[in-house]
Design a protein around this motif. Structure first.
Motif, PDB file in Angstrom:
ATOM      1  N   ARG A 249       0.853  -1.028   0.047  1.00 42.69           N
ATOM      2  CA  ARG A 249      -0.044  -0.029   0.161  1.00 42.69           C
ATOM      3  C   ARG A 249       0.774   1.482  -0.081  1.00 42.69           C
ATOM      4  N   GLY A 250       2.015   1.221   0.643  1.00 41.51           N
ATOM      5  CA  GLY A 250       2.870   2.189   0.901  1.00 41.51           C
ATOM      6  C   GLY A 250       3.409   2.643  -0.593  1.00 41.51           C
ATOM      7  N   ASP A 251       4.002   1.679  -1.608  1.00 41.25           N
ATOM      8  CA  ASP A 251       4.258   1.748  -2.750  1.00 41.25           C
ATOM      9  C   ASP A 251       3.278   2.272  -3.782  1.00 41.25           C
ATOM     10  N   ALA A 252       2.103   1.867  -3.497  1.00 40.12           N
ATOM     11  CA  ALA A 252       0.949   2.359  -4.296  1.00 40.12           C
ATOM     12  C   ALA A 252       0.593   3.655  -3.884  1.00 40.12           C
ATOM     13  N   ARG A 253       0.765   4.189  -2.710  1.00 40.50           N
ATOM     14  CA  ARG A 253       0.589   5.746  -2.392  1.00 40.50           C
ATOM     15  C   ARG A 253       1.466   6.511  -3.206  1.00 40.50           C
ATOM     16  N   ALA A 254       2.797   5.854  -3.234  1.00 41.39           N
ATOM     17  CA  ALA A 254       3.974   6.815  -3.711  1.00 41.39           C
ATOM     18  C   ALA A 254       3.682   6.798  -5.284  1.00 41.39           C
ATOM     19  N   HIS A 255       3.078   5.691  -5.898  1.00 41.47           N
ATOM     20  CA  HIS A 255       3.148   5.702  -7.283  1.00 41.47           C
ATOM     21  C   HIS A 255       1.938   6.719  -7.548  1.00 41.47           C
TER      22      HIS A 255
ATOM     23  N   VAL B  90       2.041  10.027 -10.102  1.00 47.27           N
ATOM     24  CA  VAL B  90       1.203  10.387 -11.334  1.00 47.27           C
ATOM     25  C   VAL B  90       0.462  11.830 -11.144  1.00 47.27           C
ATOM     26  N   TYR B  91      -0.022  12.155 -10.199  1.00 43.86           N
ATOM     27  CA  TYR B  91      -0.743  13.653  -9.828  1.00 43.86           C
ATOM     28  C   TYR B  91       0.464  14.548  -9.772  1.00 43.86           C
ATOM     29  N   ALA B  92       1.696  14.199  -9.585  1.00 47.65           N
ATOM     30  CA  ALA B  92       2.668  15.413  -9.275  1.00 47.65           C
ATOM     31  C   ALA B  92       2.831  16.213 -10.583  1.00 47.65           C
ATOM     32  N   GLY B  93       2.570  15.635 -11.730  1.00 49.00           N
ATOM     33  CA  GLY B  93       2.884  16.377 -12.907  1.00 49.00           C
ATOM     34  C   GLY B  93       1.493  17.425 -13.359  1.00 49.00           C
ATOM     35  N   LYS B  94       0.800  17.460 -12.477  1.00 49.96           N
ATOM     36  CA  LYS B  94      -0.575  17.964 -12.977  1.00 49.96           C
ATOM     37  C   LYS B  94      -0.089  19.593 -13.491  1.00 49.96           C
ATOM     38  N   GLY B  95      -0.674  19.895 -14.853  1.00 54.38           N
ATOM     39  CA  GLY B  95      -0.391  21.172 -15.331  1.00 54.38           C
ATOM     40  C   GLY B  95       0.586  21.386 -16.355  1.00 54.38           C
ATOM     41  N   ARG B  96       1.448  20.268 -16.475  1.00 50.74           N
ATOM     42  CA  ARG B  96       2.618  20.091 -17.594  1.00 50.74           C
ATOM     43  C   ARG B  96       1.757  19.515 -18.917  1.00 50.74           C
ATOM     44  N   SER B  97       2.788  19.829 -19.986  1.00 52.30           N
ATOM     45  CA  SER B  97       2.229  19.091 -21.094  1.00 52.30           C
ATOM     46  C   SER B  97       2.265  17.636 -21.073  1.00 52.30           C
ATOM     47  N   PRO B  98       1.515  16.767 -21.838  1.00 58.14           N
ATOM     48  CA  PRO B  98       1.117  15.266 -21.666  1.00 58.14           C
ATOM     49  C   PRO B  98       2.729  14.742 -22.025  1.00 58.14           C
ATOM     50  N   LEU B  99       3.353  15.266 -22.925  1.00 51.34           N
ATOM     51  CA  LEU B  99       4.662  14.671 -23.476  1.00 51.34           C
ATOM     52  C   LEU B  99       5.630  14.704 -22.364  1.00 51.34           C
ATOM     53  N   LEU B 100       5.715  16.196 -21.749  1.00 49.84           N
ATOM     54  CA  LEU B 100       6.556  16.524 -20.449  1.00 49.84           C
ATOM     55  C   LEU B 100       5.962  15.791 -19.255  1.00 49.84           C
ATOM     56  N   ARG B 101       4.994  15.442 -19.103  1.00 50.52           N
ATOM     57  CA  ARG B 101       4.567  14.761 -17.989  1.00 50.52           C
ATOM     58  C   ARG B 101       5.067  13.145 -18.109  1.00 50.52           C
ATOM     59  N   ILE B 102       4.729  12.634 -19.207  1.00 53.10           N
ATOM     60  CA  ILE B 102       5.219  11.163 -19.614  1.00 53.10           C
ATOM     61  C   ILE B 102       6.576  10.879 -19.649  1.00 53.10           C
ATOM     62  N   THR B 103       7.381  11.856 -20.230  1.00 54.70           N
ATOM     63  CA  THR B 103       8.921  11.903 -20.185  1.00 54.70           C
ATOM     64  C   THR B 103       9.280  11.738 -18.754  1.00 54.70           C
ATOM     65  N   PHE B 104       9.097  12.840 -17.741  1.00 56.46           N
ATOM     66  CA  PHE B 104       9.367  12.998 -16.363  1.00 56.46           C
ATOM     67  C   PHE B 104       8.682  11.418 -15.767  1.00 56.46           C
ATOM     68  N   PHE B 105       7.616  11.411 -15.954  1.00 49.69           N
ATOM     69  CA  PHE B 105       7.147  10.188 -15.062  1.00 49.69           C
ATOM     70  C   PHE B 105       7.996   8.755 -15.523  1.00 49.69           C
ATOM     71  N   SER B 106       8.404   8.693 -16.896  1.00 47.44           N
ATOM     72  CA  SER B 106       9.182   7.722 -17.062  1.00 47.44           C
ATOM     73  C   SER B 106      10.587   7.676 -16.597  1.00 47.44           C
ATOM     74  N   LEU B 107      11.141   8.778 -16.460  1.00 48.05           N
ATOM     75  CA  LEU B 107      12.440   9.025 -16.124  1.00 48.05           C
ATOM     76  C   LEU B 107      12.678   8.851 -14.577  1.00 48.05           C
ATOM     77  N   ARG B 108      11.537   8.442 -13.831  1.00 54.52           N
ATOM     78  CA  ARG B 108      11.632   8.337 -12.402  1.00 54.52           C
ATOM     79  C   ARG B 108      12.239   6.861 -12.030  1.00 54.52           C
ATOM     80  N   HIS B 109      12.078   6.013 -13.108  1.00 54.02           N
ATOM     81  CA  HIS B 109      12.770   4.500 -13.050  1.00 54.02           C
ATOM     82  C   HIS B 109      14.204   4.806 -13.498  1.00 54.02           C
ATOM     83  N   TYR B 110      14.948   5.485 -12.756  1.00 54.50           N
ATOM     84  CA  TYR B 110      16.054   6.245 -13.528  1.00 54.50           C
ATOM     85  C   TYR B 110      17.317   5.074 -13.907  1.00 54.50           C
TER      86      TYR B 110
END
Length: 453
Positions: A12-18, A22-42
């Motif tokens: 549950r803790g992992d799920a809350r972090a995930h 997802v909601y952290a990039g609200k307000g960005r363009s979709p492509l930027l949001r997807i890119t930064f979200f993908s780069l979380r898995h560095y």
């Protein structure tokens, strides 16, 4: 049992972090949001990007090594020297090792690119399911389940695949086309220009074709959504369909939706075949020019056979990346469109909210009271369904709500568990306004009130 509980808490803790990511990039363009979200898995992303660059460099070394090997083979045929044969053997071994290394790094690139995509897909599915659970009954009353299924499958998949088909492919094509063009032009300017003459045409046709395919894909997605909706409605209401002998009508409706999707799929195949044929023709035309002018230079002694072979190999290597420019454009367009739809859903404001600090509702006396309640559905705010409704019910009492169809009996039942919020007045349970309390997660909430018309 403690082990299971601890594992569940970690999950549950992992799920809350995930969900927070997802909601952290609200307000960005979709492509930027997807890119930064993908780069979380560095570390997966770093391995994929590093392997892509190394594989590209190794692939660009192959034409030079092949051309060198051809020249050495020609020397062996002309001189038959033992040293030339040894040099040819080492060139062949080097070419083999470079090819194997390139294959291994390509494997690493594909594996970790897909790994990032699957991690992104998993986390987006968690966020999607969380949002579906939190949205109010009024939202699900307005939206078809088939549309949500399409959103959670096709749109989510378009976002998930962006890292491997868009981001990593951009790096690959930049290295191959940029460095490859530089190596060709520095070897021979005229032959380099001839070898690259097919690139602008192929890039243009590929981009146009993929944009056309992208536009038709959006329409196809809508038609598939309609077909899914028809199927879902029939499966859910099969008893009603059979009771009113509506099988033939429903089959005709589904057949119409299916044929519309099939016709558009055929149009997409035609677009792909026509443009692929034109791109292939331009490539072989450019290769014919290189053979003609390069062959004359070889006959005149101005160029070695190995250099001409390396030019032709460069062209073969560049053909696929250039044709993939359209796929890359399509990936960006698809991710942008799917991301807009998916993130617009994930960022929806929840209509039925608890006040800050809401406590779990504990039923003791079981008193329910409506005080001068007014209500209108959000889709028709100027058309009141209830006006000035007041009543009180206590634990153990049976209350009958009588009225003609459409008079608001079901609406009253929906207001009690807060599927909707009242427009005016108060709905009170246990001497408290309901929105100040929340149902505990393990409680049995009302599900099937009995309505008699």
């Amino acid at each position: 049992m403690p082990t299971l509980k601890a594992g569940r808490e970690r999950s549950r803790g992992d799920a809350r972090a995930h969900l927070a990511a997802v909601y952290a990039g609200k307000g960005r363009s979709p492509l930027l949001r997807i890119t930064f979200f993908s780069l979380r898995h560095y570390w997966q992303a770093s391995l994929a990007i590093g392997a892509t660059i190394i594989a590209s460099v190794l692939q660009l070394m192959i034409p030079r090594l092949l051309g060198h090997a051809v020249d050495q083979a020609q020397n062996v045929l002309s001189t038959a020297a033992e040293g030339a044969q040894q040099a040819l053997l080492w060139s062949a071994v080097t070419l083999l090792l470079v090819s194997v290394a390139r294959g291994l790094f390509t494997l690493v690139q594909n594996y970790y690119s897909e790994s990032v995509g699957h991690h992104v897909g998993y986390e987006l599915r968690l966020a999607f399911y969380d949002k579906v659970q939190k949205l109010s009954y009024s939202y699900h009353d307005r939206v078809h389940s088939g549309d949500l299924i399409t959103l959670g499958l096709l749109d989510l998949d378009g976002v998930r695949m962006f890292f491997s088909t868009g981001f990593v492919r951009t790096i690959l094509l930049t290295v191959l086309i940029g460095v490859g063009a530089y190596m060709l032009l520095t070897t021979d300017v005229v032959l380099g220009l001839l070898a690259l003459s097919f690139v602008p045409f192929v890039a243009w046709r590929s981009s146009v074709a993929q944009l056309m395919l992208r536009a038709t894909w959006v329409v196809l997605q809508e038609r598939l959504s309609i077909m899914t909706r028809v199927m879902e409605e029939n499966l859910g209401g099969i008893r009603v369909v059979r009771a009113f002998s509506g099988q033939l009508f429903e089959l005709a409706k589904f057949d119409k939706a299916s044929k519309a999707a099939l016709e558009l799929a055929h149009d997409r195949v035609l677009i792909r075949v026509k443009n692929t044929s034109m791109m292939t023709f331009s490539f072989f035309a450019a290769m014919g020019l290189v053979l003609w002018f390069g062959g004359n230079k070889v006959i005149a002694g101005d160029m070695s056979v190995g250099t001409l072979a390396s030019f032709l190999t460069f062209m073969t290597i560049l053909q696929m990346p250039v044709r993939q420019l359209g796929l890359m454009v399509n990936s960006f367009a698809r991710a942008s469109t799917c991301g807009n739809r998916l993130f617009a859903f994930l960022d929806l404001d929840i209509e039925i909210k608890d006040e800050p600090g809401a406590k779990p509702l504990k039923v003791t006396e079981g008193t329910l009271r409506f005080e001068n309640v007014d209500f209108a559905y959000p889709s028709a705010p100027f058309r009141p369904v209830l006006s000035g409704v007041s009543f009180e019910g206590r634990k153990g009492q049976t209350i009958g709500i009588v009225g003609k169809p459409g008079s608001g009996k079901s609406t009253v039942a929906h207001l009690i568990p807060r599927f909707y919020d009242v427009t005016a007045g108060r709905s009170i349970s246990e001497r408290a306004i309901l929105r100040r309390w929340r149902w505990p997660p393990d409680s049995d909430t009302p599900r099937s009130p009995t309505m008699v018309s």
